[in-house]
Motif scaffolding. Structure first.
Motif, PDB file in Angstrom:
ATOM      1  N   LEU A  54       0.856  -1.182   0.000  1.00 58.71           N
ATOM      2  CA  LEU A  54       0.000   0.000   0.000  1.00 58.71           C
ATOM      3  C   LEU A  54       0.893   1.234   0.000  1.00 58.71           C
ATOM      4  O   LEU A  54       1.952   1.233   0.642  1.00 58.71           O
ATOM      5  CB  LEU A  54      -0.901   0.013   1.235  1.00 58.71           C
ATOM      6  CG  LEU A  54      -1.961  -1.087   1.309  1.00 58.71           C
ATOM      7  CD1 LEU A  54      -2.585  -1.123   2.698  1.00 58.71           C
ATOM      8  CD2 LEU A  54      -3.033  -0.871   0.245  1.00 58.71           C
ATOM      9  N   GLN A  80      -2.786   0.916  -4.209  1.00 48.93           N
ATOM     10  CA  GLN A  80      -2.603  -0.477  -3.787  1.00 48.93           C
ATOM     11  C   GLN A  80      -1.955  -1.241  -4.935  1.00 48.93           C
ATOM     12  O   GLN A  80      -2.389  -1.129  -6.086  1.00 48.93           O
ATOM     13  CB  GLN A  80      -3.956  -1.100  -3.438  1.00 48.93           C
ATOM     14  CG  GLN A  80      -3.891  -2.543  -2.971  1.00 48.93           C
ATOM     15  CD  GLN A  80      -5.277  -3.087  -2.651  1.00 48.93           C
ATOM     16  OE1 GLN A  80      -6.267  -2.701  -3.275  1.00 48.93           O
ATOM     17  NE2 GLN A  80      -5.359  -3.967  -1.671  1.00 48.93           N
ATOM     18  N   GLU A 123      -8.076  -1.033   3.819  1.00 51.96           N
ATOM     19  CA  GLU A 123      -7.115  -2.039   3.348  1.00 51.96           C
ATOM     20  C   GLU A 123      -5.947  -2.168   4.324  1.00 51.96           C
ATOM     21  O   GLU A 123      -5.460  -3.270   4.590  1.00 51.96           O
ATOM     22  CB  GLU A 123      -6.592  -1.664   1.959  1.00 51.96           C
ATOM     23  CG  GLU A 123      -7.588  -1.838   0.833  1.00 51.96           C
ATOM     24  CD  GLU A 123      -7.939  -3.302   0.598  1.00 51.96           C
ATOM     25  OE1 GLU A 123      -7.143  -4.189   0.974  1.00 51.96           O
ATOM     26  OE2 GLU A 123      -9.018  -3.556   0.041  1.00 51.96           O
ATOM     27  N   ARG A 126      -6.666  -4.302   7.268  1.00 52.05           N
ATOM     28  CA  ARG A 126      -6.654  -5.736   6.969  1.00 52.05           C
ATOM     29  C   ARG A 126      -5.252  -6.322   7.133  1.00 52.05           C
ATOM     30  O   ARG A 126      -5.098  -7.541   7.266  1.00 52.05           O
ATOM     31  CB  ARG A 126      -7.146  -5.988   5.538  1.00 52.05           C
ATOM     32  CG  ARG A 126      -8.627  -5.756   5.328  1.00 52.05           C
ATOM     33  CD  ARG A 126      -9.096  -6.398   4.024  1.00 52.05           C
ATOM     34  NE  ARG A 126     -10.503  -6.159   3.797  1.00 52.05           N
ATOM     35  CZ  ARG A 126     -11.000  -5.237   2.979  1.00 52.05           C
ATOM     36  NH1 ARG A 126     -10.168  -4.473   2.287  1.00 52.05           N
ATOM     37  NH2 ARG A 126     -12.298  -5.081   2.828  1.00 52.05           N
ATOM     38  N   SER A 127      -4.241  -5.460   7.076  1.00 52.10           N
ATOM     39  CA  SER A 127      -2.855  -5.916   7.180  1.00 52.10           C
ATOM     40  C   SER A 127      -2.305  -5.843   8.595  1.00 52.10           C
ATOM     41  O   SER A 127      -1.129  -6.153   8.820  1.00 52.10           O
ATOM     42  CB  SER A 127      -1.964  -5.079   6.245  1.00 52.10           C
ATOM     43  OG  SER A 127      -2.307  -5.303   4.896  1.00 52.10           O
TER      44      SER A 127
END
Length: 380
Positions: A54, A80, A123, A126-127
């Motif tokens: 990202l 992304q 996003e 989520r990591s």
């Protein structure tokens, strides 16, 4: 008079030679164009490895070539990426894609998407690792957007990171002659990095943000943490774990930054090497002012300062560099991820544990990859 001139020349000659070496290295190596950002379609392979990255950047978009340039933008742009990682890669050297792509040897972008800020944060969350950790990499001087992006992908691949690391790319001029311009750009990027860090820390899911700055990127990281502290954002600063690799920071400026920042819950880690020749050049440009990235941990004064300032100073000279200058050793640290995590976890349980260490690359496979270089003193 003549002797004084000769003595002066002898004094500056090593730094001049290093500066010329920097220019020669950059001139001889073909640098990637924004074309390497274009996604390619690859046939599925049994040994295929993919990594995600990202990005957040305050560079101005290059609408003609599809990348980002060195002009400063008022707002952040979020993207992304998905990368195909070559199985036959050599060390930390990055083989960029060419018109005749060889996926066995070359990295390649296989997916690219621009994101709105909210989608980017989603996003990123989520990591987040199970312990609440997320990482941000801030590149150094003389980096283009695509070079920083591919370097982040290489580190992610070698570290076998779960999730996608975040690259913050500030508007470096990507030129050897752009040192002063880069320093101005780094200073102008404090609020942009501040915004990124603050956005991520707002989530209760994020417990710890590893802010990893290389070279001049380390200067930007410290200035951003200082800005957050002066804004009384202790809620954000309290989540930060700062790691500075080969930091291109004047020693006295660093002391001033530390005074303003004060005691951090997690001590700042410095990855240093006294034979870093790129920092010899930057020291020369700055009037022979010493740089933090070249601290000698065998010096008792440095050892005492590490304890006094609550720093973890780690000598990484044993790690092989690929740039011929000893300045990019940090890129090789990724393959020692498990050992570094073990060391860091042990130190995190006693957050006051500070001092001077040596990283032993040859013995990295043992349980404790660090051996003490002098006395390590606990919390003060």
């Amino acid at each position: 008079m003549e002797q004084r001139r000769l003595n002066g020349l002898a004094k500056i000659a090593p730094a001049v030679l290093v500066a010329l070496g920097l220019a020669t290295l950059t001139g001889c190596v073909s640098r990637p164009s924004p074309d390497v950002l274009k996604p390619v379609h690859l046939q599925a392979r049994a040994d295929e490895t993919e990594v995600g990255v990202l990005t957040a950047t305050n560079r101005t978009a290059d609408t003609v070539r599809g990348g980002f340039g060195s002009a400063w933008a008022d707002n952040l742009t979020y993207e992304q990426y998905a990368f195909s990682v070559p199985p036959d890669r050599k060390g930390t050297t990055i083989a960029y894609p060419t018109s005749t792509l060889d996926p066995e040897r070359q990295f390649a972008v296989i997916g690219r998407k621009q994101l709105a800020k909210d989608a980017f944060v989603e996003e990123a969350l989520r990591s987040v690792q199970p312990d609440g950790t997320i990482g941000i990499f801030v590149h150094g001087y003389n980096y283009s957007y695509q070079e920083a992006l591919y370097r982040t992908a290489q580190i992610a691949a070698d570290a076998k990171m779960p999730g996608a690391p975040i690259l913050f790319s500030w508007p470096s001029a990507a030129a050897v002659a752009g040192y002063v311009a880069d320093r101005d750009a780094a200073l102008a990027s404090r609020s942009a990095l501040d915004s990124l860090v603050t956005s991520l820390s707002a989530s209760g899911k994020v417990k710890r943000i590893v802010l990893f700055g290389h070279s001049m990127g380390g200067f930007l990281v410290m200035e951003t943490v200082r800005q957050l502290k002066l804004q009384h954002r202790d809620d954000v600063v309290g989540k930060l774990a700062v790691i500075l690799a080969a930091p291109d920071i004047d020693v006295d400026v660093f002391r001033s930054q530390l005074r303003d920042i004060g005691r951090m819950p997690t001590p700042i880690s410095l990855l240093v090497s006294k034979d870093d020749r790129a920092l010899v050049a930057s020291s020369f440009i700055a009037g022979e002012r010493p740089r933090v990235g070249r601290l000698d941990i065998n010096d008792p004064v440095i050892e005492e300062a590490a304890v006094k300032e609550r720093l973890r100073v780690i000598d990484i000279t044993s790690i092989q560099a690929s740039d011929g200058l000893g300045h990019d050793r940090y890129a090789s640290l990724a393959k020692f991820g498990a050992q570094l995590a073990s060391f860091e976890t042990g130190r995190r349980s006693t957050a006051g544990d500070v001092g001077a260490y040596v990283f032993d690359a040859a013995g990295a496979a043992v349980a404790s990859p660090f051996r003490l270089a002098g006395r390590v003193v606990g919390a003060q």
